[in-house]
Design a protein around this motif. Structure first.
Motif, PDB file in Angstrom:
ATOM      1  N   UNK A   1       0.823  -1.212   0.000  1.00 45.30           N
ATOM      2  CA  UNK A   1       0.000   0.000   0.000  1.00 45.30           C
ATOM      3  C   UNK A   1       0.853   1.257   0.000  1.00 45.30           C
ATOM      4  N   UNK A   2       0.239   2.286  -0.467  1.00 43.60           N
ATOM      5  CA  UNK A   2       0.919   3.570  -0.484  1.00 43.60           C
ATOM      6  C   UNK A   2       0.244   4.516   0.491  1.00 43.60           C
ATOM      7  N   UNK A   3       1.059   5.312   1.136  1.00 43.48           N
ATOM      8  CA  UNK A   3       0.530   6.285   2.093  1.00 43.48           C
ATOM      9  C   UNK A   3      -0.326   7.320   1.371  1.00 43.48           C
ATOM     10  N   UNK A   4      -1.229   7.957   2.102  1.00 44.13           N
ATOM     11  CA  UNK A   4      -2.036   9.015   1.480  1.00 44.13           C
ATOM     12  C   UNK A   4      -1.153  10.133   0.956  1.00 44.13           C
ATOM     13  N   UNK A   5      -1.620  10.812  -0.039  1.00 46.03           N
ATOM     14  CA  UNK A   5      -0.865  11.935  -0.588  1.00 46.03           C
ATOM     15  C   UNK A   5      -0.905  13.109   0.379  1.00 46.03           C
ATOM     16  N   UNK A   6       0.216  13.764   0.503  1.00 42.70           N
ATOM     17  CA  UNK A   6       0.271  14.962   1.339  1.00 42.70           C
ATOM     18  C   UNK A   6      -0.545  16.079   0.689  1.00 42.70           C
ATOM     19  N   UNK A   7      -1.548  16.567   1.410  1.00 46.58           N
ATOM     20  CA  UNK A   7      -2.380  17.635   0.833  1.00 46.58           C
ATOM     21  C   UNK A   7      -1.572  18.868   0.454  1.00 46.58           C
ATOM     22  N   UNK A  34       2.045  12.925  -8.508  1.00 46.25           N
ATOM     23  CA  UNK A  34       1.170  12.252  -7.534  1.00 46.25           C
ATOM     24  C   UNK A  34       1.178  10.740  -7.734  1.00 46.25           C
ATOM     25  N   UNK A  35       1.399  10.319  -8.965  1.00 50.92           N
ATOM     26  CA  UNK A  35       1.347   8.883  -9.268  1.00 50.92           C
ATOM     27  C   UNK A  35       2.697   8.207  -9.090  1.00 50.92           C
ATOM     28  N   UNK A  36       3.699   8.992  -8.754  1.00 51.00           N
ATOM     29  CA  UNK A  36       5.060   8.485  -8.610  1.00 51.00           C
ATOM     30  C   UNK A  36       5.138   7.298  -7.650  1.00 51.00           C
ATOM     31  N   UNK A  37       4.405   7.389  -6.546  1.00 54.47           N
ATOM     32  CA  UNK A  37       4.515   6.352  -5.522  1.00 54.47           C
ATOM     33  C   UNK A  37       3.584   5.167  -5.706  1.00 54.47           C
ATOM     34  N   UNK A  38       2.827   5.171  -6.775  1.00 51.06           N
ATOM     35  CA  UNK A  38       1.902   4.068  -6.993  1.00 51.06           C
ATOM     36  C   UNK A  38       0.561   4.575  -7.502  1.00 51.06           C
ATOM     37  N   UNK A  39      -0.320   3.649  -7.878  1.00 48.67           N
ATOM     38  CA  UNK A  39      -1.618   4.022  -8.440  1.00 48.67           C
ATOM     39  C   UNK A  39      -2.446   4.824  -7.452  1.00 48.67           C
ATOM     40  N   UNK A  40      -3.281   5.681  -7.958  1.00 47.09           N
ATOM     41  CA  UNK A  40      -4.139   6.520  -7.118  1.00 47.09           C
ATOM     42  C   UNK A  40      -5.543   6.571  -7.690  1.00 47.09           C
ATOM     43  N   UNK A  41      -6.478   6.775  -6.792  1.00 42.22           N
ATOM     44  CA  UNK A  41      -7.868   6.951  -7.207  1.00 42.22           C
ATOM     45  C   UNK A  41      -8.120   8.398  -7.593  1.00 42.22           C
ATOM     46  N   UNK A  42      -9.203   8.584  -8.307  1.00 44.64           N
ATOM     47  CA  UNK A  42      -9.591   9.931  -8.739  1.00 44.64           C
ATOM     48  C   UNK A  42      -9.671  10.895  -7.550  1.00 44.64           C
ATOM     49  N   UNK A  43     -10.356  10.473  -6.522  1.00 47.73           N
ATOM     50  CA  UNK A  43     -10.567  11.378  -5.383  1.00 47.73           C
ATOM     51  C   UNK A  43      -9.302  11.587  -4.575  1.00 47.73           C
ATOM     52  N   UNK A  44      -8.391  10.621  -4.613  1.00 43.77           N
ATOM     53  CA  UNK A  44      -7.099  10.836  -3.969  1.00 43.77           C
ATOM     54  C   UNK A  44      -6.331  11.961  -4.652  1.00 43.77           C
ATOM     55  N   UNK A  46      -7.452  14.466  -6.135  1.00 46.86           N
ATOM     56  CA  UNK A  46      -8.011  15.791  -5.930  1.00 46.86           C
ATOM     57  C   UNK A  46      -7.501  16.446  -4.653  1.00 46.86           C
ATOM     58  N   UNK A  47      -6.998  15.667  -3.713  1.00 46.88           N
ATOM     59  CA  UNK A  47      -6.587  16.231  -2.429  1.00 46.88           C
ATOM     60  C   UNK A  47      -5.433  17.225  -2.578  1.00 46.88           C
ATOM     61  N   UNK A  48      -4.289  16.818  -3.143  1.00 43.27           N
ATOM     62  CA  UNK A  48      -3.214  17.812  -3.253  1.00 43.27           C
ATOM     63  C   UNK A  48      -3.479  18.863  -4.332  1.00 43.27           C
ATOM     64  N   UNK A  49      -4.338  18.530  -5.271  1.00 43.87           N
ATOM     65  CA  UNK A  49      -4.616  19.463  -6.372  1.00 43.87           C
ATOM     66  C   UNK A  49      -5.828  20.318  -6.017  1.00 43.87           C
ATOM     67  N   UNK A  50      -5.666  21.094  -4.956  1.00 44.84           N
ATOM     68  CA  UNK A  50      -6.817  21.736  -4.321  1.00 44.84           C
ATOM     69  C   UNK A  50      -7.796  22.399  -5.267  1.00 44.84           C
ATOM     70  N   UNK A  51      -7.276  23.084  -6.266  1.00 46.81           N
ATOM     71  CA  UNK A  51      -8.183  23.968  -6.998  1.00 46.81           C
ATOM     72  C   UNK A  51      -8.650  23.379  -8.311  1.00 46.81           C
ATOM     73  N   UNK A  52      -8.397  22.120  -8.500  1.00 49.38           N
ATOM     74  CA  UNK A  52      -8.824  21.529  -9.769  1.00 49.38           C
ATOM     75  C   UNK A  52     -10.261  21.035  -9.646  1.00 49.38           C
ATOM     76  N   UNK A  53     -11.042  21.293 -10.658  1.00 45.88           N
ATOM     77  CA  UNK A  53     -12.411  20.780 -10.649  1.00 45.88           C
ATOM     78  C   UNK A  53     -12.415  19.393 -11.272  1.00 45.88           C
ATOM     79  N   UNK A  54     -13.480  18.663 -11.017  1.00 45.06           N
ATOM     80  CA  UNK A  54     -13.573  17.303 -11.542  1.00 45.06           C
ATOM     81  C   UNK A  54     -13.461  17.304 -13.061  1.00 45.06           C
ATOM     82  N   UNK A  55     -14.093  18.251 -13.685  1.00 44.46           N
ATOM     83  CA  UNK A  55     -14.083  18.283 -15.141  1.00 44.46           C
ATOM     84  C   UNK A  55     -12.669  18.436 -15.679  1.00 44.46           C
ATOM     85  N   UNK A  56     -11.933  19.356 -15.099  1.00 46.54           N
ATOM     86  CA  UNK A  56     -10.588  19.633 -15.589  1.00 46.54           C
ATOM     87  C   UNK A  56      -9.664  18.458 -15.301  1.00 46.54           C
TER      88      UNK A  56
END
Lengths: 116, 116
Positions: A1-7, A34-44, A46-56
């Motif tokens: 497992x990979x640790x959560x991304x630092x916000x 963000x993907x450097x440490x392993x696969x990530x989910x969509x919502x994961x 979004x955490x460090x990418x504070x200002x990105x909208x889902x569409x973008x």
DNA sequence: CAGGATCCCCTCCGATACTG
DNA sequence: CAGTATCGGAGGGGATCCTG
């Protein structure tokens, strides 16, 4: 497992147009990081990418997928995104770009309206 | 003095959006390369940049100037453009980007609609 | 020679609202 | 949770024509 991304893994100043070096679009470089440490989910993502909208974020991910840098995988109802080998090979240039930008940040600031 | 710029110094494929690495805009990386060997006039730059219109080249040059990468100099009726130290320091990253793109060109082509 | 003016198209970005 | 739909605004890019 990979640790959560630092916000706060990215500077507030990081999604900036002051650096002349760009990877695809505004967010792609950070997504790859963000993907450097392993696969990530969509919502994961979004955490460090504070200002990105889902569409973008979706559009960036689709473009990265189309260009073979990221693989979208849907398995039993779960979706995640992972770097391909090609995408991983971009980590070097991305590091170099960050290093260049950090090294010349003051000059970039001075040029773009000599504040400071 | 500097020799004239080679009209074919860039691949026809070079102004391409297949590479994920970009410098400012479509033409800025190539402009900086053109200035590598010394200052150049506006019309000199247009030779290797076959498909750029005057308006677009002007806009790119103004942006490069604003960001401190290129210096516009007008002396006794003559105009030329030269790299600043900051601009010159970008030659390394540009070389690295070209190398990366060349090394992965086939994979990029394959991904973006598997022609070939 | 070194652009500027105008027009048009396309992509990127963001906000808001909605959905299987 | 992982998006899609819609709208609007900004900027990049190109074509064509014009100018000091």
């Amino acid at each position: 497992m990979t640790a959560p991304l630092d916000p706060d893994m990215f500077d507030p100043v990081c999604p900036s147009d002051l650096s002349p070096i760009r990877f695809r679009d505004k967010w792609s470089g950070m997504i790859i990081r963000c993907l450097q440490g392993g696969p990530r989910r969509f919502s994961e993502l979004r955490v460090p990418l504070h200002r990105v909208t889902a569409k973008v974020l979706t559009r960036s991910l689709r473009a990265l997928e189309r260009d073979g840098l990221v693989a979208r995988r849907a398995r039993d109802g779960r979706v995640d995104y992972a770097l391909t080998d090609l995408g991983r090979s971009l980590l070097g240039p991305i590091d170099a770009a960050c290093a260049w930008t950090a090294a010349h940040w003051d000059e970039l600031l001075d040029a773009r309206e000599g504040v400071r």
